[in-house]
Design a protein around this motif. Structure first.
Motif, PDB file in Angstrom:
ATOM      1  N   VAL A  53      47.159  68.552  13.553  1.00 43.53           N
ATOM      2  CA  VAL A  53      46.839  67.324  13.308  1.00 43.53           C
ATOM      3  C   VAL A  53      46.037  66.882  14.521  1.00 43.53           C
ATOM      4  CG1 VAL A  53      47.394  64.698  12.853  1.00 43.53           C
ATOM      5  CG2 VAL A  53      48.631  66.327  11.868  1.00 43.53           C
ATOM      6  N   PRO A  96      45.954  68.369   3.510  1.00 40.44           N
ATOM      7  CA  PRO A  96      46.989  67.358   4.128  1.00 40.44           C
ATOM      8  C   PRO A  96      46.759  67.368   5.667  1.00 40.44           C
ATOM      9  CG  PRO A  96      48.188  68.943   2.647  1.00 40.44           C
ATOM     10  CD  PRO A  96      46.838  69.427   2.741  1.00 40.44           C
ATOM     11  N   THR A 153      44.496  64.343   5.303  1.00 41.48           N
ATOM     12  CA  THR A 153      44.946  63.107   4.784  1.00 41.48           C
ATOM     13  C   THR A 153      46.080  62.548   5.324  1.00 41.48           C
ATOM     14  OG1 THR A 153      46.478  64.646   3.393  1.00 41.48           O
ATOM     15  CG2 THR A 153      44.657  63.794   2.570  1.00 41.48           C
ATOM     16  N   THR A 154      46.633  63.076   6.726  1.00 39.90           N
ATOM     17  CA  THR A 154      47.572  62.597   7.520  1.00 39.90           C
ATOM     18  C   THR A 154      46.747  61.624   8.317  1.00 39.90           C
ATOM     19  OG1 THR A 154      48.947  64.682   7.609  1.00 39.90           O
ATOM     20  CG2 THR A 154      49.185  63.042   9.477  1.00 39.90           C
ATOM     21  N   PRO A 179      44.478  58.984   5.143  1.00 45.63           N
ATOM     22  CA  PRO A 179      45.001  59.011   3.814  1.00 45.63           C
ATOM     23  C   PRO A 179      44.131  58.600   2.802  1.00 45.63           C
ATOM     24  CG  PRO A 179      45.850  56.992   5.109  1.00 45.63           C
ATOM     25  CD  PRO A 179      45.223  57.969   6.045  1.00 45.63           C
TER      26      PRO A 179
END
Length: 785
Positions: free
Chosen positions: A491, A517, A520-521, A524
């Motif tokens: 991330v 993901p 999208t963390t 979102p």
């Protein structure tokens, strides 16, 4: 009983006695026959294997115990037309009732390699349900449909005759195989039940008796549509490659010359490559396997010696499922196993289950109202303003918004205005994803955002599409691009790449990427805007709806159901896009003004396609904006599975010379891929710029050019012109003028009722519509300006 025979074990290395097979037609099934078969079962286990015929419907169903196979032939539509139809129907109903009672509804466990597909087919084709269905491939590691998964559930390669197993199951349960194959598959499924009993006992079971009927109908159709789409994938693909090749230490090096027909990475498939060469001793065929692909360059391991000149390269075997296709299958399987809640997803209910009561109380919008903000000097017309306000609305009635945009009505402008408005709002946590079926459509949206001076977005692009193939498409927005091979592993790294961007653009398939993901963390998926939505088969929305369920608040679909339909629609007319869901389409916002086409063309399209609802605003108003060229001697010729017209190729090159000499921007469009290749090669031979000049109609939706040359190809049968949607796309790409190459006799004769024929009639004696080929060949023709 129709017949009896024995099958011999050729699957397992362990010896087995021959297995008797009894064959019945479903009309002749009796309680005694089924009860007699049930007496042979042991361990509360049955193996099942289907075969599927036309339109992937069930044609044969085999049940197997360890010592006997019962094979049932199912009624066909042809048999349904027999004179004693009512008697046949009664017998069929009685046979199916016995199947339901004595086999399918019994608590005995039933094992099949793809039990989800079989359960859906039982409901779709026979109105039957199944209990205690076990999907054998669910316990496999990796992709369910892969050869490795098959080997695993049957006990592993060491216990199997591998070559025989692959050959037995390569028929993909189609009725092109023999009934002995189907019987052997069912028996193998029964044997597999005893190989991993603990894992299978703990696996989720399919029991369609307890699935709500409306939900089962939706799931069964989604599964059937997916199966039919996969069946449409070619099993032989001719690869367009450079004739020059290299050989180093047994490795063959080839260069693909066209993205659509490129050599594909191996991905653990059974695909092989046939290489035809021509030498002094004639033609020779050598088999090879792709080992590595990097852009246009492909490395292959040879299974023989390569001599002579390269003649052709052909990939044999269906390409593997994409990650998105695999995810879709997993979702429907789990829904039948009742291990996910996809049918309770509010967006799924709103799209597929209009009679279900949907309450958004547990999925609050969490959006504050925002106002339209679009940087001057750009303005929106009334219908565009209405569309943008619907996108920005936080009302529950607009949770799903449809926008119907005919050609040239500014669909990307609407998207851009919505994005700038969302990002200009005081809610700095709000995000937006813009998604389309094709990379080109996503790129077009990105360019529109850049054009309105909004650059705070990121564009996710697959390396396979970008590297060595389409890098030139992204020069204007290169700094916004994140390529799939650069996707971060953490991330923190993603945060550095995103630089605070809250708008992400990508293709629909990218939404199933395993590394998504990480993005999208930070961003979102709250609002997803789907461009080209009329080209997206509705089942393809399942993966993002499942994946983003926790954060998803709004869906926007922009498209035009009068343009290209979802892939496969010509073969599967039952396919739906979101625009075929009448309960949603009725509330769609219609963009009512087109700015692309000259007024005469726009007015014709409005009347012929859009019931007069489409207004045209354009500086060019004359009929001279469209010219028909009478290629009287042109003849359609079959070329593989496609068509060509060599005379139209020659006339197209004459026009290309004129446009090139005048410095006019033009593109050549044709409905047939073989003709597209001919046109491109002819441009090369004539030393006229050829890259990105020739297009198949299907690849040009969403694009436009000042001048369009259309090569119709057909001269005897109307072919593609039966499809008004494809024809509409073809006729609506020009900004200044269009030249249509066809035969006047053909257009005024057999093709007179098509959209092109009606266009020729609309021009008729009122304007300079038809010119002869001579004016093109001698260079006398001049395009309207």
């Amino acid at each position: 009983m129709e017949q009896t025979f024995h099958i011999v074990n050729q699957v397992f290395k362990a010896p087995h006695d021959p297995i008797p097979v009894e064959v019945y037609h479903e009309n002749a099934l009796t309680r005694k026959a089924l009860e007699s078969f049930l007496h042979t079962t042991a361990g509360n286990v049955l193996g099942l294997a289907p075969s599927y015929g036309s339109k992937c419907t069930l044609s044969t169903l085999a049940f197997s115990s360890q010592s006997k196979v019962l094979l049932i032939r199912l009624s066909t539509s042809k048999e349904g037309k027999a004179r004693n139809k009512s008697q046949k129907q009664a017998q069929r109903s009685a046979g199916r009732a016995l199947l339901q009672e004595l086999l399918l509804s019994q608590l005995i466990y039933k094992y099949a390699l793809q039990m989800d597909k079989l359960a859906a087919a039982l409901y779709n084709d026979m109105g039957l349900r199944i209990s205690n269905g076990v999907d054998l491939l669910s316990i496999s590691k990796g992709q369910r449909q892969s050869p490795a998964a098959l080997m695993f559930v049957l006990g592993g390669e060491l216990s199997l005759h591998k070559a025989t197993v692959l050959k037995l199951f390569e028929q993909e349960e189609k009725d092109s195989g023999s009934i002995a194959d189907t019987a052997s598959q069912a028996w193998a499924a029964c044997q597999a039940a005893f190989i991993e009993p603990t894992k299978l006992a703990n696996s989720a079971k399919i029991n369609t008796h307890v699935v709500d009927e409306a939900h089962l109908a939706v799931l069964s159709k989604i599964i059937r549509d997916a199966d039919r789409l996969i069946a449409l994938k070619p099993t032989r693909q001719k690869n367009e490659v450079d004739k020059k090749f290299t050989i180093k230490q047994g490795s063959l090096g080839l260069m693909s010359t066209r993205f659509k027909t490129r050599l594909m990475p191996p991905h653990g498939t059974q695909q092989t490559v046939e290489i035809q060469t021509v030498g002094q001793h004639g033609q020779k065929r050598v088999l090879a396997k792709v080992t590595k692909v990097n852009g246009r360059a492909a490395s292959l391991s040879l299974r023989g010696n390569l001599h002579g000149t390269l003649h052709s390269v052909t990939t044999v075997g269906r390409e593997p499922l994409t990650r998105a296709e695999i995810t879709r299958w997993e979702i429907t399987l789990q829904a039948l196993q009742r291990t996910n809640s996809i049918m309770k997803n509010l967006f799924v209910q709103r799209i597929w289950l209009p009679t279900d009561k949907v309450s958004w109380l547990n999925t609050p919008s969490s959006f504050i109202p925002i106002s339209l903000s679009f940087p001057p000097p750009r303005t929106l017309n009334t219908s565009q303003t209405k569309a943008v306000n619907a996108i920005l609305s936080n009302k529950d009635a607009n949770r799903i918004t449809l926008i119907h945009g005919p050609p040239g009505t500014g669909k990307t402008t609407v998207i851009a205005a919505a994005i700038t408005s969302i990002m200009a709002s005081s809610d700095k946590t709000r995000t937006a994803w813009v998604v389309a079926q094709s990379n080109v459509a996503v790129k077009n949206v990105a360019e529109k955002l850049a054009d309105v001076s909004f650059l705070d977005f990121k564009l996710l692009v697959s390396k396979d599409f970008h590297f060595d193939w389409h890098e030139h498409l992204y020069h204007e927005i290169e700094r916004n691009l994140i390529r799939s091979d650069d996707f971060p592993k953490s991330v923190v790294a993603a945060d550095r790449l995103l630089l605070g961007s809250r708008v992400i653009l990508c293709t629909l398939s990218m939404l199933s990427h395993e590394k998504l993901p990480i993005f999208t963390t930070l961003v979102p998926a709250q609002t997803i805007i789907f461009d080209e939505a009329s080209q997206i088969e509705i089942g393809d929305y399942l993966p993002p709806l499942q994946r983003f369920q926790p954060t998803l608040r709004k869906l926007v679909f922009i498209g035009d159901d009068k343009q290209l339909a979802p892939y496969g629609y010509g073969d599967i007319p039952e396919l739906c896009s979101i625009f075929e869901m009448s309960h949603l389409q009725n509330g769609a916002v219609f963009l009512d003004t087109q700015y692309r086409m000259p007024e005469a063309i726009g007015n014709f399209i409005s009347k012929a396609v859009y019931r007069g609802r489409l207004k045209s605003v354009h500086s060019i108003k004359t009929l001279a904006s469209c010219t028909f060229v009478n290629v009287a001697t042109g003849r359609e010729e079959k070329s593989g599975h496609s068509w060509i017209n060599t005379r139209e190729v020659a006339v197209s090159i004459g026009l290309a010379r004129i446009f090139h000499a005048l410095g006019k921007s033009y593109r050549i469009i044709t409905p047939y891929d073989a003709q597209r290749s001919k046109l491109e090669n002819a441009l090369k031979a004539a030393n006229i710029p050829w890259e990105d000049r020739c297009f198949n109609v299907d690849s040009f939706q969403g694009n436009e050019e000042d001048y369009i040359i259309l090569s119709i190809v057909r001269s005897e049968k109307i072919g593609f012109m039966k499809d008004p949607r494809r024809t509409n796309v073809m006729l609506t790409r020009c900004k200044k003028g269009m030249v249509i190459l066809t035969s006047r006799k053909f257009i005024e004769g057999i093709a007179s009722s098509t959209l092109v024929g009606n266009m020729a009639k609309a021009w008729g004696p009122r304007g300079p519509s038809w010119v002869e080929v001579g004016a093109i060949i001698n260079g006398a023709f001049r395009p309207h300006t």
